[in-house]
Design a protein around this motif. Structure first.
Motif, PDB file in Angstrom:
ATOM      1  N   THR A 162       0.829  -1.204   0.000  1.00  0.00           N
ATOM      2  CA  THR A 162       0.000   0.000   0.000  1.00  0.00           C
ATOM      3  C   THR A 162       0.860   1.250   0.000  1.00  0.00           C
ATOM      4  O   THR A 162       1.817   1.363   0.764  1.00  0.00           O
ATOM      5  CB  THR A 162      -0.933   0.025   1.223  1.00  0.00           C
ATOM      6  OG1 THR A 162      -1.752  -1.147   1.216  1.00  0.00           O
ATOM      7  CG2 THR A 162      -1.815   1.256   1.222  1.00  0.00           C
ATOM      8  N   LEU A 163       0.510   2.189  -0.867  1.00  0.00           N
ATOM      9  CA  LEU A 163       1.192   3.474  -0.958  1.00  0.00           C
ATOM     10  C   LEU A 163       0.271   4.534  -0.376  1.00  0.00           C
ATOM     11  O   LEU A 163      -0.875   4.675  -0.802  1.00  0.00           O
ATOM     12  CB  LEU A 163       1.515   3.775  -2.419  1.00  0.00           C
ATOM     13  CG  LEU A 163       2.401   4.979  -2.722  1.00  0.00           C
ATOM     14  CD1 LEU A 163       3.811   4.759  -2.195  1.00  0.00           C
ATOM     15  CD2 LEU A 163       2.430   5.246  -4.227  1.00  0.00           C
ATOM     16  N   ILE A 164       0.755   5.282   0.606  1.00  0.00           N
ATOM     17  CA  ILE A 164      -0.035   6.322   1.254  1.00  0.00           C
ATOM     18  C   ILE A 164       0.409   7.673   0.704  1.00  0.00           C
ATOM     19  O   ILE A 164       1.601   8.011   0.720  1.00  0.00           O
ATOM     20  CB  ILE A 164       0.142   6.299   2.779  1.00  0.00           C
ATOM     21  CG1 ILE A 164      -0.210   4.914   3.348  1.00  0.00           C
ATOM     22  CG2 ILE A 164      -0.694   7.390   3.434  1.00  0.00           C
ATOM     23  CD1 ILE A 164      -1.657   4.533   3.209  1.00  0.00           C
ATOM     24  N   ALA A 165      -0.564   8.467   0.226  1.00  0.00           N
ATOM     25  CA  ALA A 165      -0.271   9.776  -0.352  1.00  0.00           C
ATOM     26  C   ALA A 165      -1.175  10.819   0.288  1.00  0.00           C
ATOM     27  O   ALA A 165      -2.404  10.686   0.263  1.00  0.00           O
ATOM     28  CB  ALA A 165      -0.477   9.748  -1.862  1.00  0.00           C
ATOM     29  N   GLY A 166      -0.584  11.854   0.865  1.00  0.00           N
ATOM     30  CA  GLY A 166      -1.342  12.923   1.495  1.00  0.00           C
ATOM     31  C   GLY A 166      -1.449  14.118   0.566  1.00  0.00           C
ATOM     32  O   GLY A 166      -0.447  14.624   0.077  1.00  0.00           O
ATOM     33  N   SER A 167      -2.666  14.589   0.309  1.00  0.00           N
ATOM     34  CA  SER A 167      -2.861  15.680  -0.637  1.00  0.00           C
ATOM     35  C   SER A 167      -2.819  17.038   0.056  1.00  0.00           C
ATOM     36  O   SER A 167      -3.008  17.149   1.269  1.00  0.00           O
ATOM     37  CB  SER A 167      -4.200  15.516  -1.363  1.00  0.00           C
ATOM     38  OG  SER A 167      -5.270  15.881  -0.519  1.00  0.00           O
ATOM     39  N   THR A 171      -6.796  15.205   1.873  1.00  0.00           N
ATOM     40  CA  THR A 171      -7.265  13.827   1.672  1.00  0.00           C
ATOM     41  C   THR A 171      -6.079  12.874   1.673  1.00  0.00           C
ATOM     42  O   THR A 171      -5.080  13.122   0.991  1.00  0.00           O
ATOM     43  CB  THR A 171      -8.022  13.682   0.342  1.00  0.00           C
ATOM     44  OG1 THR A 171      -9.095  14.610   0.312  1.00  0.00           O
ATOM     45  CG2 THR A 171      -8.571  12.277   0.181  1.00  0.00           C
ATOM     46  N   ILE A 172      -6.184  11.799   2.441  1.00  0.00           N
ATOM     47  CA  ILE A 172      -5.161  10.760   2.459  1.00  0.00           C
ATOM     48  C   ILE A 172      -5.638   9.617   1.568  1.00  0.00           C
ATOM     49  O   ILE A 172      -6.723   9.074   1.770  1.00  0.00           O
ATOM     50  CB  ILE A 172      -4.916  10.231   3.887  1.00  0.00           C
ATOM     51  CG1 ILE A 172      -4.614  11.394   4.838  1.00  0.00           C
ATOM     52  CG2 ILE A 172      -3.763   9.230   3.893  1.00  0.00           C
ATOM     53  CD1 ILE A 172      -3.391  12.201   4.491  1.00  0.00           C
ATOM     54  N   TYR A 173      -4.826   9.264   0.571  1.00  0.00           N
ATOM     55  CA  TYR A 173      -5.146   8.189  -0.355  1.00  0.00           C
ATOM     56  C   TYR A 173      -4.301   6.960  -0.026  1.00  0.00           C
ATOM     57  O   TYR A 173      -3.087   7.082   0.190  1.00  0.00           O
ATOM     58  CB  TYR A 173      -4.844   8.596  -1.797  1.00  0.00           C
ATOM     59  CG  TYR A 173      -5.777   9.643  -2.370  1.00  0.00           C
ATOM     60  CD1 TYR A 173      -6.783   9.290  -3.264  1.00  0.00           C
ATOM     61  CD2 TYR A 173      -5.646  10.983  -2.023  1.00  0.00           C
ATOM     62  CE1 TYR A 173      -7.633  10.244  -3.798  1.00  0.00           C
ATOM     63  CE2 TYR A 173      -6.494  11.942  -2.551  1.00  0.00           C
ATOM     64  CZ  TYR A 173      -7.483  11.571  -3.436  1.00  0.00           C
ATOM     65  OH  TYR A 173      -8.325  12.516  -3.969  1.00  0.00           O
ATOM     66  N   ALA A 174      -4.940   5.797  -0.021  1.00  0.00           N
ATOM     67  CA  ALA A 174      -4.232   4.525   0.070  1.00  0.00           C
ATOM     68  C   ALA A 174      -4.325   3.867  -1.298  1.00  0.00           C
ATOM     69  O   ALA A 174      -5.426   3.561  -1.776  1.00  0.00           O
ATOM     70  CB  ALA A 174      -4.851   3.629   1.139  1.00  0.00           C
ATOM     71  N   LEU A 175      -3.187   3.663  -1.951  1.00  0.00           N
ATOM     72  CA  LEU A 175      -3.147   3.143  -3.312  1.00  0.00           C
ATOM     73  C   LEU A 175      -2.549   1.749  -3.335  1.00  0.00           C
ATOM     74  O   LEU A 175      -1.596   1.460  -2.604  1.00  0.00           O
ATOM     75  CB  LEU A 175      -2.309   4.059  -4.211  1.00  0.00           C
ATOM     76  CG  LEU A 175      -2.655   5.554  -4.205  1.00  0.00           C
ATOM     77  CD1 LEU A 175      -1.707   6.314  -5.124  1.00  0.00           C
ATOM     78  CD2 LEU A 175      -4.103   5.775  -4.604  1.00  0.00           C
ATOM     79  N   ASP A 176      -3.095   0.900  -4.184  1.00  0.00           N
ATOM     80  CA  ASP A 176      -2.538  -0.431  -4.387  1.00  0.00           C
ATOM     81  C   ASP A 176      -1.231  -0.296  -5.170  1.00  0.00           C
ATOM     82  O   ASP A 176      -1.200   0.352  -6.223  1.00  0.00           O
ATOM     83  CB  ASP A 176      -3.529  -1.294  -5.153  1.00  0.00           C
ATOM     84  CG  ASP A 176      -2.999  -2.694  -5.393  1.00  0.00           C
ATOM     85  OD1 ASP A 176      -3.096  -3.527  -4.486  1.00  0.00           O
ATOM     86  OD2 ASP A 176      -2.479  -2.939  -6.504  1.00  0.00           O
ATOM     87  N   THR A 177      -0.163  -0.894  -4.680  1.00  0.00           N
ATOM     88  CA  THR A 177       1.135  -0.708  -5.323  1.00  0.00           C
ATOM     89  C   THR A 177       1.247  -1.403  -6.674  1.00  0.00           C
ATOM     90  O   THR A 177       2.065  -1.021  -7.503  1.00  0.00           O
ATOM     91  CB  THR A 177       2.271  -1.214  -4.412  1.00  0.00           C
ATOM     92  OG1 THR A 177       2.024  -2.584  -4.052  1.00  0.00           O
ATOM     93  CG2 THR A 177       2.380  -0.365  -3.165  1.00  0.00           C
ATOM     94  N   GLU A 178       0.416  -2.418  -6.924  1.00  0.00           N
ATOM     95  CA  GLU A 178       0.484  -3.124  -8.200  1.00  0.00           C
ATOM     96  C   GLU A 178      -0.211  -2.362  -9.318  1.00  0.00           C
ATOM     97  O   GLU A 178       0.205  -2.422 -10.474  1.00  0.00           O
ATOM     98  CB  GLU A 178      -0.139  -4.516  -8.065  1.00  0.00           C
ATOM     99  CG  GLU A 178       0.723  -5.511  -7.324  1.00  0.00           C
ATOM    100  CD  GLU A 178       2.072  -5.727  -8.002  1.00  0.00           C
ATOM    101  OE1 GLU A 178       2.100  -5.914  -9.237  1.00  0.00           O
ATOM    102  OE2 GLU A 178       3.093  -5.699  -7.300  1.00  0.00           O
ATOM    103  N   SER A 179      -1.262  -1.642  -8.973  1.00  0.00           N
ATOM    104  CA  SER A 179      -2.083  -1.012 -10.005  1.00  0.00           C
ATOM    105  C   SER A 179      -2.230   0.493  -9.868  1.00  0.00           C
ATOM    106  O   SER A 179      -2.569   1.182 -10.831  1.00  0.00           O
ATOM    107  CB  SER A 179      -3.480  -1.632  -9.995  1.00  0.00           C
ATOM    108  OG  SER A 179      -4.124  -1.367  -8.756  1.00  0.00           O
ATOM    109  N   CYS A 186      -9.259   8.980   3.098  1.00  0.00           N
ATOM    110  CA  CYS A 186      -9.603   9.529   4.416  1.00  0.00           C
ATOM    111  C   CYS A 186      -9.529  11.048   4.335  1.00  0.00           C
ATOM    112  O   CYS A 186      -8.495  11.597   3.946  1.00  0.00           O
ATOM    113  CB  CYS A 186      -8.665   8.995   5.486  1.00  0.00           C
ATOM    114  SG  CYS A 186      -8.975   9.686   7.133  1.00  0.00           S
ATOM    115  N   GLU A 187     -10.613  11.718   4.709  1.00  0.00           N
ATOM    116  CA  GLU A 187     -10.650  13.178   4.677  1.00  0.00           C
ATOM    117  C   GLU A 187     -10.214  13.732   6.039  1.00  0.00           C
ATOM    118  O   GLU A 187     -10.889  13.522   7.043  1.00  0.00           O
ATOM    119  CB  GLU A 187     -12.070  13.662   4.345  1.00  0.00           C
ATOM    120  CG  GLU A 187     -12.634  13.144   3.040  1.00  0.00           C
ATOM    121  CD  GLU A 187     -11.907  13.698   1.826  1.00  0.00           C
ATOM    122  OE1 GLU A 187     -11.197  14.722   1.964  1.00  0.00           O
ATOM    123  OE2 GLU A 187     -12.051  13.106   0.743  1.00  0.00           O
TER     124      GLU A 187
END
Length: 430
Positions: A162-167, A171-179, A186-187
């Motif tokens: 999981t890749l966590i990206a804070g905007s 907004t905090i995004y949890a992204l699948d590392t494969e796709s 999360c707001e």
């Protein structure tokens, strides 16, 4: 007070000085090495020596170490240490064009590299520099209005797959590392500039993984459940914080424009203790948490070592002549950090005494200790220094401005203002 508010904005030492100038106008401001392969036992009976006529070849070399780099500065302690040996010189292995400036160091593990550019795109590359995927995101702006692009000003965080990206919008995004697909959002409703971090905490006898981010404006710690993306709690405000928290299973530690180091419970967010520094020692970079020890630079140049359990000062060092907002790199014996006087400093970890200093002619970004070497960038240059005495071993002009280096396997990675991500590998001996 206004001068303090302006100067403390230099928190984001891992971004370009060009961007730091904008901040000044508006704000306060370890991986594991793969074991050597062992020969498998053989069921074949021994062969007499006179029967052996084939050439005996050396066994294949073990695979290179996969040095994971889950945060902008190594592991969750932010210690900036990579267990990898580099030769005295590097050479460019490849370069990838991301199409826009890269404001933060990449994160990496398991043969993948992840980073974002200033146009809001998140990239995944393999260690040969080939793109696996890239993603951009938008957020709705209301009825009749076009959606807006999501920008990721904070460094990324890598947790397993999981890749966590804070905007910048909170907004905090949890992204699948494969796709690159979104697992959850999360707001937080507050801008995120410092790096997210994570810890495994034990509650009611059960281990739970949690993600932590800092409300930049108030310096309040926020905690998110890693599995669901649910915002669990928000701690008390302290003062503006552009830095990043260091974590273990019990504590979250960071500094702020209040010129203090704050220690919070990683379980419930309660403020456990805080230690004020002097009025000119605002803390805007990442601090390092190792065991019960906290290490941090400050705006006054003073470097501090504190006891995390008591809040008491162990030692201070005032050799630095500039403002220090880089995240220090700390191994078993040595602390290395930079300041805006253009100098990289090395201290004895036990006593805090100055070991050496090296003038790099521009503000050093957050350095890395790689066994007997220091890897550091300043201006547009990438340097290798000898850890023992700070001697310059090698340098390379990458671009006009580059961010702090990071590690991917046996590669050194450097993002730059021209939109390139450049990988360097050990140079083969002639």
């Amino acid at each position: 007070m206004s001068r303090v508010l302006l100067l403390c904005a230099r928190a984001r030492v891992y971004i370009f000085p060009l961007l730091l100038g904008v901040c000044l106008l508006t704000s306060c401001g370890n991986g594991q090495q793969t074991p050597s392969a062992q020969s498998a036992p053989s069921d074949t009976p021994p062969v007499a020596s006179e029967q052996i006529t084939a050439k005996i070849e050396s066994p294949p070399a073990p695979p290179p170490p996969d040095v994971a780099w889950p945060t902008y500065h190594g592991d969750t302690s932010l210690d900036g240490v990579a267990d990898i040996a580099f030769p005295n010189a590097l050479e460019q292995a490849w370069q990838f064009d991301a199409g826009a400036s890269i404001p933060n160091p990449p994160v990496s593990a398991d043969g993948r590299i992840y980073f974002a550019n200033l146009k809001g795109s998140v990239f995944a590359l393999d260690t040969n520099g080939s793109k696996a995927w890239s993603k951009s995101f938008t957020e709705p702006m209301g009825e009749g209005k076009p959606p807006r692009t999501v920008y990721f000003d904070a460094p990324l965080l890598l947790i397993d797959s999981t890749l966590i990206a804070g905007s910048s919008s909170g907004t905090i995004y949890a992204l699948d590392t494969e796709s690159g697909d979104v697992k959850w959002k999360c707001e937080t409703s507050v801008p995120i500039l410092g790096s997210p971090n994570f810890a495994d905490v034990v509650i009611d006898g059960k281990a739970q993984r949690r993600v932590y981010v800092i409300d930049e404006a108030e310096g309040a710690l926020q905690c998110i459940d890693f599995e669901s993306g649910t915002l669990l709690w928000k701690g008390p405000p302290v003062q503006r914080c552009d830095g990043s928290p260091a974590l273990n299973g019990a504590m979250a530690v960071y500094g702020s424009c209040a010129a203090a180091i704050h220690v919070f419970s990683a379980i419930d967010g309660k403020l456990l203790r805080e230690t004020p520094l002097d009025d000119d020692s605002q803390v805007a970079g990442g601090v390092v948490l190792l065991g019960d020890s906290i290490y941090s630079g400050s705006r006054s140049g003073m470097f501090v070592h504190m006891n995390a359990q008591t809040g008491e000062m162990v030692w201070t060092n005032k050799d630095c002549q500039g403002e220090s907002y880089s995240t220090p790199a700390i191994d078993a014996t040595t602390i290395v950090y930079g300041a805006n006087d253009g100098v990289l400093y090395a201290l004895d970890r036990a006593a805090g005494a100055l070991k050496w200093k090296q003038d790099l002619d521009d503000t050093p970004n957050s350095p890395i200790i790689a066994r007997d070497k220091v890897v550091v960038t300043a201006g547009g240059e990438l340097y290798l220094l000898r850890l023992e005495d700070g001697a310059k071993l090698w340098s390379f002009s990458v671009s006009d401005f580059v961010v702090s280096p990071s590690i991917a396997g046996e590669l050194v990675l450097v993002g730059s203002d021209d939109g390139s991500l450049t990988a360097f590998a050990g140079k083969e001996a002639a």
